[in-house]
Design an enzyme around this catalytic site. Sequence first.
Site, PDB file in Angstrom:
ATOM      1  N   GLU A   1      -7.228 -12.039   6.401  1.00 35.82           N
ATOM      2  CA  GLU A   1      -7.996 -10.823   6.150  1.00 35.82           C
ATOM      3  C   GLU A   1      -9.413 -11.098   5.672  1.00 35.82           C
ATOM      4  O   GLU A   1     -10.115 -10.164   5.263  1.00 35.82           O
ATOM      5  CB  GLU A   1      -7.260  -9.966   5.108  1.00 35.82           C
TER       6      GLU A   1
ATOM      7  N   ASP B   1      -9.415  -5.039   6.615  1.00 34.20           N
ATOM      8  CA  ASP B   1      -9.965  -5.824   5.510  1.00 34.20           C
ATOM      9  C   ASP B   1     -10.934  -6.886   6.011  1.00 34.20           C
ATOM     10  O   ASP B   1     -11.942  -7.178   5.342  1.00 34.20           O
ATOM     11  CB  ASP B   1      -8.833  -6.475   4.712  1.00 34.20           C
TER      12      ASP B   1
ATOM     13  N   HIS C   1       0.818  -1.213   0.000  1.00 33.93           N
ATOM     14  CA  HIS C   1       0.000   0.000   0.000  1.00 33.93           C
ATOM     15  C   HIS C   1       0.852   1.263   0.000  1.00 33.93           C
ATOM     16  O   HIS C   1       0.517   2.248   0.669  1.00 33.93           O
ATOM     17  CB  HIS C   1      -0.937  -0.003   1.206  1.00 33.93           C
TER      18      HIS C   1
END
Length: 261
Positions: free
Chosen positions: A154, A180, A49
């Site tokens: 997740e 998530d 990310h």
Amino acid sequence: MGVIPNHTKRRLTAGGLALGFGVRQSRTVDVAAIARGCDFDWLFIDMEHSSTNLDTAAQIAMAALAVGITPLVRVPGPEHHHASRILDTGAQGIVLPHVDTADEAARAVSHCKYPPVGRRSIGGPQPQLGFGPVPIGDAMSLVNEETLVVVMLETPEAIANAAEIAAVNGVDVLLIGTNDLCAEMGIPGKFTDARIEEAYRKVIDACRDHGKFPGMGGVYDPPVMERYIQLGMRFILSGSDLAFMMAGARERASVLRAVKL
């Protein structure tokens, strides 16, 4: 020169908390010394990310080795070269996102550990050994022992498979990606929902049963963090450079805006 110890693995094995400092915005090596000076144990160098490239991640990892903070890198995907290249250039562990099954966890181990544990290719002298002249067989064993394999859970599927994932030889940490997970469950941001606590308990139990370490990411409200640590979480992603900078900047701006002119 012998192996550079994995400080985080030792802290976890001793039953302590291992605190992680997320690296998203930083691009210079001094972030390693900054994190160590603030009493963190490991860097979470995020290549999923952020725009951080391999060379920058490697430079930061090498700096972390020098100051005694564990460099861990969240790779952007499951392809073997993401793990092998950063491990060859200084990381002491890999964080693999989006692991739903034991087979996916075993594949991660295969990419991160040398035979007989995995099938990682031998790339030459090791930064984690100080580039010392260690016999290849000893080097493989030493580096395997000091390399952390962290798999991120997740999704509800991953939580349901937690026991099977924890049973995989070579996996060290099951890290819940709570943001998530909440999104996948249709309860975004609801970190105190009973279903999230149930997921945490399931992962903690699976880790306890198989000698692994449970980890928490995405939860940054101190009372909620304390609650889950008391349940048994030990590998804690405590925040990121971006979050820390924004919190400090907001606090300073608030103080100065309140000054009477």
